[in-house]
Enzyme design. Sequence first.
Site, PDB file in Angstrom:
ATOM      1  N   TYR A 149       0.802  -1.141  -0.114  1.00  0.00           N
ATOM      2  CA  TYR A 149       0.048  -0.448   0.025  1.00  0.00           C
ATOM      3  C   TYR A 149       0.723   0.770  -0.154  1.00  0.00           C
ATOM      4  O   TYR A 149       1.773   1.703   0.555  1.00  0.00           O
ATOM      5  CB  TYR A 149      -0.777  -0.144   0.993  1.00  0.00           C
ATOM      6  CG  TYR A 149      -2.131  -0.952   1.098  1.00  0.00           C
ATOM      7  CD1 TYR A 149      -2.981  -0.689   0.604  1.00  0.00           C
ATOM      8  CD2 TYR A 149      -1.706  -2.631   2.109  1.00  0.00           C
ATOM      9  CE1 TYR A 149      -3.939  -0.856   0.471  1.00  0.00           C
ATOM     10  CE2 TYR A 149      -2.934  -2.814   1.711  1.00  0.00           C
ATOM     11  CZ  TYR A 149      -4.068  -2.449   1.533  1.00  0.00           C
ATOM     12  OH  TYR A 149      -5.661  -3.409   1.251  1.00  0.00           O
ATOM     13  N   TYR A 208      -0.428  -9.952   0.591  1.00  0.00           N
ATOM     14  CA  TYR A 208       0.257  -8.857   1.496  1.00  0.00           C
ATOM     15  C   TYR A 208       0.181 -10.611   2.818  1.00  0.00           C
ATOM     16  O   TYR A 208      -0.745 -10.539   3.642  1.00  0.00           O
ATOM     17  CB  TYR A 208       0.018  -7.976   1.749  1.00  0.00           C
ATOM     18  CG  TYR A 208      -1.128  -7.474   2.132  1.00  0.00           C
ATOM     19  CD1 TYR A 208      -1.214  -6.875   3.918  1.00  0.00           C
ATOM     20  CD2 TYR A 208      -1.858  -6.426   1.567  1.00  0.00           C
ATOM     21  CE1 TYR A 208      -2.644  -7.082   4.039  1.00  0.00           C
ATOM     22  CE2 TYR A 208      -3.319  -6.165   1.753  1.00  0.00           C
ATOM     23  CZ  TYR A 208      -3.255  -6.408   3.281  1.00  0.00           C
ATOM     24  OH  TYR A 208      -4.755  -5.237   3.809  1.00  0.00           O
ATOM     25  N   ARG A 244      -2.751 -11.741   4.060  1.00  0.00           N
ATOM     26  CA  ARG A 244      -4.400 -10.838   3.301  1.00  0.00           C
ATOM     27  C   ARG A 244      -4.399 -11.718   1.724  1.00  0.00           C
ATOM     28  O   ARG A 244      -3.209 -11.471   1.281  1.00  0.00           O
ATOM     29  CB  ARG A 244      -4.494  -9.767   3.774  1.00  0.00           C
ATOM     30  CG  ARG A 244      -4.388  -8.884   4.641  1.00  0.00           C
ATOM     31  CD  ARG A 244      -6.195  -9.164   5.569  1.00  0.00           C
ATOM     32  NE  ARG A 244      -7.089 -10.330   5.104  1.00  0.00           N
ATOM     33  CZ  ARG A 244      -7.523  -9.048   3.689  1.00  0.00           C
ATOM     34  NH1 ARG A 244      -7.606  -8.248   4.839  1.00  0.00           N
ATOM     35  NH2 ARG A 244      -9.908  -9.705   4.061  1.00  0.00           N
ATOM     36  N   HIS A 254      -7.221  -8.329  -2.011  1.00  0.00           N
ATOM     37  CA  HIS A 254      -8.747  -7.840  -1.888  1.00  0.00           C
ATOM     38  C   HIS A 254      -8.730  -6.027  -1.946  1.00  0.00           C
ATOM     39  O   HIS A 254      -7.597  -5.460  -2.489  1.00  0.00           O
ATOM     40  CB  HIS A 254      -9.117  -7.979  -0.618  1.00  0.00           C
ATOM     41  CG  HIS A 254      -8.593  -7.247   0.560  1.00  0.00           C
ATOM     42  ND1 HIS A 254      -7.099  -7.867   0.780  1.00  0.00           N
ATOM     43  CD2 HIS A 254      -7.901  -6.075   1.122  1.00  0.00           C
ATOM     44  CE1 HIS A 254      -6.628  -6.834   1.334  1.00  0.00           C
ATOM     45  NE2 HIS A 254      -6.887  -6.128   2.015  1.00  0.00           N
ATOM     46  N   HIS A 304     -11.022  -3.103  -1.077  1.00  0.00           N
ATOM     47  CA  HIS A 304     -11.650  -2.114  -0.120  1.00  0.00           C
ATOM     48  C   HIS A 304     -12.604  -1.688  -0.856  1.00  0.00           C
ATOM     49  O   HIS A 304     -12.720  -0.712  -1.743  1.00  0.00           O
ATOM     50  CB  HIS A 304     -10.411  -1.733   0.677  1.00  0.00           C
ATOM     51  CG  HIS A 304      -9.728  -2.228   1.855  1.00  0.00           C
ATOM     52  ND1 HIS A 304     -10.084  -2.278   3.132  1.00  0.00           N
ATOM     53  CD2 HIS A 304      -8.666  -2.515   1.095  1.00  0.00           C
ATOM     54  CE1 HIS A 304      -8.996  -2.975   3.505  1.00  0.00           C
ATOM     55  NE2 HIS A 304      -8.079  -3.128   2.690  1.00  0.00           N
TER      56      HIS A 304
HETATM   57 FE   LIG Z   1      -6.337  -4.392   2.838  1.00  0.00          FE
END
Ligand SMILES: [Fe+3]
Lengths: 189, 231
Positions: free
Chosen positions: B102, B141, B151, B154, B156
């Site tokens: 991110y 990640y 995770r 995905h 959000h």
């Molecule tokens: Fe996330």
Amino acid sequence: MSGETTPSQTVGPYFSIGLGWLNRCDLARGASGGERVTIRGRILDGEGQPVPDACLEIWQADAHGKYAQPENSQEKSPAQGFFGFGRMPTNDRGEFSFTTIKPGSVPGPDDRPQAPHLEISVFMRGLLRRLVTRLYFPNDPANPADHVLNLVPVGRRATLIARPLAEDPHILEWDIRLQGEHETVFFEC
Amino acid sequence: MLRYRRPAPGTQPELLHPPYVSSIKRAPTQPLIQLPHTLSETTGPSFSKEVVPPKGFDLTRQHKGEPLGERIVVSGRLVDEDGRPVAHSLVEIWQANAAGRYLHKVDQHDAPLDPNFTGMGQTLTDEEGRYRFVTIRPGAYPWRNHYNAWRPRHIHFSVFGPAFATRLVTQMYFPGDPLLEFDPIYNSVPVESARKRLISIFDWATTTPEIALGFRFDIVLRGRNATPMER
Ligand SMILES: [Fe+3]
């Protein structure tokens, strides 16, 4: 029926990437009239630690109790330019702050007036669904008869009412406690 | 006044879900109080075209160059439980880049940032409730929830719908992801059929020849009761 509501999931730790563009902590902008107030506080977790990665959203009526929304069928017209929506993150110390005008009274069940209040959504890592709460104003004469406040056990109502600063009554303090002795009242919306 | 229906049991996550460790100190411990729906809950902000950047739907065109990774189209419809389209509603997304990183100061994952990818997008649904994003398939990640926790890929999603009561933040997953069965966030939804609605569907109609694979993700918001209730 086309099925049931999509399940909620947490905003996670990186929500500012997607939500930060719409941050607005001056809700008073565009309001004509109304009592200007600054509301500030902290969000605290179950260990009393500040929550630095939370986001609040506010939804409120204008000074006349009118929501800036087409579905609002009340006859009062909204104050020009008043939007009533705010979004703000907490900072590294778990603090938030925003400025707005005290809303007017909005009708409740059976058209009985509700006490002035803000609708609040709380998002953060660790919350699988948003938390919903309301903020009420100190010493408002309509508080004792408010139908939502009256759904709350007497001992917990104070968690929903902001406190004025002694030196400046236009600054209100309101902390959100996620757990513990003074846990804020949250609603199933 | 029309009230919004309450979700069926088990179709939404519990606030306290101990396998998701962060919920333990953050989920309220007192029972939630049922909020009667008044004008305060049945109204909500509506965002105009002027607010939303016209190119907000295309996450691959926000910088000088093209982002790295697998270009995808994600589209779907925003409808309510009765199948009615939710038109002109704000949809916001954010995500990791193709490497699972991110663009955020807190993200310490040892994977490269992509100078051509921010990972944020926003759009309004059209008259039929449709939305469409062009983006990059996000990478998985690691996170520190438990040993060797990763995770699943995905995106959000944040949607408003017509009212304060319909506000929804969720995550879209990808079909066939082997990490789903181990993910405490995905598995926080008790009912399996509800959980599976978080997984997008590979879709030929959305897939764009020579350009991008397409995934369909329909989002369902709460329906309304025509009958008066909960005085
Ligand atoms: Fe996330």
